[in-house]
Enzyme design. Structure first.
Site, PDB file in Angstrom:
ATOM      1  N   VAL A 260      35.544  51.374  48.606  1.00 54.17           N
ATOM      2  CA  VAL A 260      35.624  52.284  47.562  1.00 54.17           C
ATOM      3  C   VAL A 260      34.078  52.459  46.853  1.00 54.17           C
ATOM      4  CG1 VAL A 260      37.936  52.151  46.838  1.00 54.17           C
ATOM      5  CG2 VAL A 260      36.266  50.435  45.899  1.00 54.17           C
ATOM      6  N   ASN A 286      43.738  50.012  42.169  1.00 51.09           N
ATOM      7  CA  ASN A 286      43.943  48.751  42.197  1.00 51.09           C
ATOM      8  C   ASN A 286      42.982  47.835  42.594  1.00 51.09           C
ATOM      9  OD1 ASN A 286      45.925  46.320  42.371  1.00 51.09           O
ATOM     10  ND2 ASN A 286      45.184  46.613  44.499  1.00 51.09           N
ATOM     11  N   GLY A 288      39.948  45.559  43.292  1.00 53.45           N
ATOM     12  CA  GLY A 288      39.337  44.673  42.209  1.00 53.45           C
ATOM     13  C   GLY A 288      38.776  43.454  42.457  1.00 53.45           C
ATOM     14  N   TYR A 356      33.439  40.695  34.656  1.00 57.21           N
ATOM     15  CA  TYR A 356      35.167  40.983  34.724  1.00 57.21           C
ATOM     16  C   TYR A 356      35.461  41.664  33.440  1.00 57.21           C
ATOM     17  CZ  TYR A 356      39.706  40.754  36.655  1.00 57.21           C
ATOM     18  OH  TYR A 356      41.136  41.087  37.014  1.00 57.21           O
TER      19      TYR A 356
HETATM   20  P1  NAI Z   1      43.141  40.510  45.724  1.00 57.23           P
HETATM   21  O1  NAI Z   1      41.839  39.812  45.908  1.00 57.23           O
HETATM   22  O2  NAI Z   1      44.439  39.520  45.972  1.00 57.23           O
HETATM   23  O3  NAI Z   1      43.410  41.766  46.358  1.00 57.23           O
HETATM   24  C1  NAI Z   1      42.524  42.999  46.091  1.00 57.23           C
HETATM   25  C2  NAI Z   1      42.392  43.915  47.097  1.00 57.23           C
HETATM   26  O4  NAI Z   1      41.399  44.789  46.977  1.00 57.23           O
HETATM   27  C3  NAI Z   1      42.135  43.174  48.605  1.00 57.23           C
HETATM   28  O5  NAI Z   1      43.028  43.664  49.396  1.00 57.23           O
HETATM   29  C4  NAI Z   1      40.588  43.636  48.678  1.00 57.23           C
HETATM   30  O6  NAI Z   1      40.366  43.704  50.094  1.00 57.23           O
HETATM   31  C5  NAI Z   1      40.669  45.147  48.055  1.00 57.23           C
HETATM   32  N1  NAI Z   1      39.186  45.529  47.678  1.00 57.23           N
HETATM   33  C6  NAI Z   1      38.292  44.729  47.065  1.00 57.23           C
HETATM   34  N2  NAI Z   1      37.038  45.550  47.268  1.00 57.23           N
HETATM   35  C7  NAI Z   1      37.390  46.552  47.675  1.00 57.23           C
HETATM   36  C8  NAI Z   1      36.678  47.636  47.888  1.00 57.23           C
HETATM   37  N3  NAI Z   1      35.276  47.796  47.584  1.00 57.23           N
HETATM   38  N4  NAI Z   1      37.080  48.611  48.445  1.00 57.23           N
HETATM   39  C9  NAI Z   1      38.248  48.759  48.779  1.00 57.23           C
HETATM   40  N5  NAI Z   1      39.196  47.924  48.616  1.00 57.23           N
HETATM   41  C10 NAI Z   1      38.634  46.712  48.004  1.00 57.23           C
HETATM   42  O7  NAI Z   1      43.475  40.739  44.029  1.00 57.23           O
HETATM   43  P2  NAI Z   1      44.808  40.820  43.231  1.00 57.23           P
HETATM   44  O8  NAI Z   1      45.243  39.681  42.455  1.00 57.23           O
HETATM   45  O9  NAI Z   1      45.844  41.516  44.043  1.00 57.23           O
HETATM   46  O10 NAI Z   1      44.281  42.002  42.265  1.00 57.23           O
HETATM   47  C11 NAI Z   1      44.612  43.422  42.204  1.00 57.23           C
HETATM   48  C12 NAI Z   1      44.066  43.959  40.995  1.00 57.23           C
HETATM   49  O11 NAI Z   1      44.791  43.557  39.726  1.00 57.23           O
HETATM   50  C13 NAI Z   1      42.673  43.597  40.758  1.00 57.23           C
HETATM   51  O12 NAI Z   1      41.943  45.000  40.201  1.00 57.23           O
HETATM   52  C14 NAI Z   1      42.358  42.583  39.859  1.00 57.23           C
HETATM   53  O13 NAI Z   1      41.402  42.730  38.858  1.00 57.23           O
HETATM   54  C15 NAI Z   1      43.724  42.963  38.862  1.00 57.23           C
HETATM   55  N6  NAI Z   1      44.314  41.959  38.072  1.00 57.23           N
HETATM   56  C16 NAI Z   1      44.550  40.681  38.801  1.00 57.23           C
HETATM   57  C17 NAI Z   1      45.267  39.721  38.018  1.00 57.23           C
HETATM   58  C18 NAI Z   1      45.926  38.539  38.501  1.00 57.23           C
HETATM   59  O14 NAI Z   1      46.540  37.597  38.049  1.00 57.23           O
HETATM   60  N7  NAI Z   1      45.912  38.437  40.018  1.00 57.23           N
HETATM   61  C19 NAI Z   1      45.383  39.646  36.471  1.00 57.23           C
HETATM   62  C20 NAI Z   1      44.563  40.918  35.942  1.00 57.23           C
HETATM   63  C21 NAI Z   1      44.200  41.905  36.943  1.00 57.23           C
END
Ligand code: NAI
Length: 450
Positions: A260, A286, A288, A356
């Site tokens: 992205v 989503n 991140g 972040y």
């Molecule tokens: P994760 O690291 O398990 O998954 C994130 C996904 O985004 C991965 O599949 C990754 O390949 C993809 N991604 C990363 N950079 C990318 C790019 N440049 N282009 C396309 N895809 C990309 O993270 P998780 O825990 O599932 O988090 C998902 C969202 O929720 C994020 O935005 C995170 O900031 C947010 N979040 C998560 C929390 C948690 O406790 N796990 C708490 C608060 C927010």
């Protein structure tokens, strides 16, 4: 998925030790798989006026046993407090205090929802009463036991409590879909949005894009939206191509490998959608990353990618989709719903997360402004701010900090990816049309921030 501590305090010896020493004993949270219906009965509607009648009729329509006096019940599953007509703080007690005697009769996983109106700055006494509802709900949520939740629904003046947008939001808060949402308010600011034809499949007929879909919360969002009937476009980086393809196969979705942050990401996505005649009704932003470091040691290598992935990519992607829609149409559906991922770190800040938190606070301001741009299209933009969620991202937090992060919420446990997915599923659906530019916390009332 339960953590080791929770498993221990649920064992017979663990339970005894926790009881004796006052250690937290996280309750089992009811989720949609265990409790598919909307209303946990029996239900009681407290309050007076037309609004209370409308809510009562709605709950009866769900087939629930609904009473207007709490004394009639020995066990209570659902309480709706209807406070839309209060004009001064002294009037709060008539509706709220009957609940006090029933607190010990609440069933495990009970739901309390207060329906009120937001302060408007026009009438000091009325605003004080409306503000009072917020303090009450946030405190009650701390006192709920056994996986129960207390939340508020604020409905703008002029919007009837029987509007589909109000009833849709109420149903979300009453159901097991909101398992990890407590101490929060949803604000319905306009009478927009429609009730789904099939409440069990609220996304039927909608096409949704999910970015960062290959794993974690993104994969849970994809599964939830698929179960809700959506057709899916799942996007992730090429490096996650294998996991993405596996999930897309499982859900009969269309995978798209794209970073992205690439300069041409938006244009490539638009070309991809046009080639396959895919029109997006819902967009879930989503993807991140985290690159945590104390600010004293912060470097561009840690700061820049976080801003680029978590917020700049969202701005660029939406700019490109909106421009393409304006130019030739057929990219966004009639009432597009955009839902982005913020974080409680963006609300309260967090040690080691200046980058972040800057990106996630940016997300909240972004959806507020984007909502204004989508309004003429009948669209909405909102965010969900997860607290501590059990994913690969949080598994990297050092064990002691991770354990503390889990317990410092009213529900005393981390949430599951599905909890975030359910909130997103609601905001991405037709009935959420009245909610605009808001951020909903899915955090178990984590003490971080408000
Ligand atoms: P994760 O690291 O398990 O998954 C994130 C996904 O985004 C991965 O599949 C990754 O390949 C993809 N991604 C990363 N950079 C990318 C790019 N440049 N282009 C396309 N895809 C990309 O993270 P998780 O825990 O599932 O988090 C998902 C969202 O929720 C994020 O935005 C995170 O900031 C947010 N979040 C998560 C929390 C948690 O406790 N796990 C708490 C608060 C927010």
């Amino acid at each position: 998925m339960t953590d080791a501590y929770t498993r221990f305090v649920r064992s017979a010896p663990g339970k005894a030790i926790a009881k004796r020493t006052g250690l937290p004993r996280p309750a089992r949270l009811p989720r949609r798989a265990d409790r598919p219906g909307t209303v946990l009965g029996p239900a009681v509607v407290l309050g007076h006026g037309e609004g209370a009648e409308q809510i009562t009729r709605h709950l009866l329509g769900h087939g629930a046993d609904v009473r207007r006096r709490v004394e009639e019940l020995r066990k209570v599953g659902t309480v709706v407090l209807v406070l839309d007509e209060i004009a001064a703080p002294a009037e709060l007690s008539a509706t709220l205090l009957p609940l006090a005697g029933a607190m010990r009769s609440l069933a495990p996983g009970a739901r309390v929802v207060a329906v009120s109106r937001p302060a408007t700055g026009e009438d000091p006494a009325r605003d004080a009463a409306r503000g009072g509802v917020e303090g009450f709900v946030r405190s009650l949520a701390h006192e709920m036991r056994a996986g129960g939740t207390a939340n508020g629904l604020q409905v703008a003046d002029g919007v009837g409590l029987d509007a589909p947008a109000v009833l849709g939001a109420l149903d979300f808060l009453l159901s097991a879909r909101s398992a990890f949402v407590t101490g929060q308010f949803l604000t319905v600011s306009r009478d927009a949005g429609t009730a789904p034809a099939d409440p069990a499949r609220p996304m039927a007929g909608r096409t949704a894009l999910v970015t960062g879909a290959a794993r974690g919360i993104g994969a849970a969002i994809a599964r939830t939206l698929a179960a809700d009937g959506a057709r899916l476009v799942l996007l992730d980086v090429p490096a996650a191509g294998t996991e993405l393809a596996r999930l897309a196969n499982e859900l009969r979705a269309t995978p798209v490998q794209l970073d992205v942050t690439a300069a041409d990401a938006g244009d490539r996505l638009v070309a991809f959608l046009r080639e396959r005649h895919l029109v997006l009704d819902s967009v879930v932003l989503n993807a991140g990353i985290t690159r945590d470091k104390m600010f004293a040691n912060m470097t561009p290598e840690r700061w820049d990618p976080v801003i680029a992935v978590n917020i700049t990519s969202q701005i660029t992607l939406m700019d490109t989709l909106l421009a393409a829609q304006q130019q030739d149409g057929d990219v966004l559906g009639e009432q597009p719903r955009v839902v982005s991922l913020a974080s409680t770190s963006g609300i309260a800040g967090n040690t080691g997360q200046t980058n972040y938190a800057a990106s996630k606070a940016g997300v909240m301001a972004f959806v507020d402004a984007l909502a204004g741009r989508l309004e003429p299209l009948g669209g909405t933009a909102n965010a969900v701010a997860p607290g501590f969620i059990e994913t690969e991202m949080t598994a990297k937090i050092p064990p002691l900090r991770r354990e503390i992060a889990r317990r410092v919420s009213s529900l005393q446990q981390g949430g599951l990816p599905v909890d975030v997915a359910e909130a997103i599923g609601f905001l991405a659906s037709d009935p959420a049309g009245g909610i605009q530019g808001r951020t909903l916390r899915v955090c178990g009332q984590n003490i971080v921030g408000r």
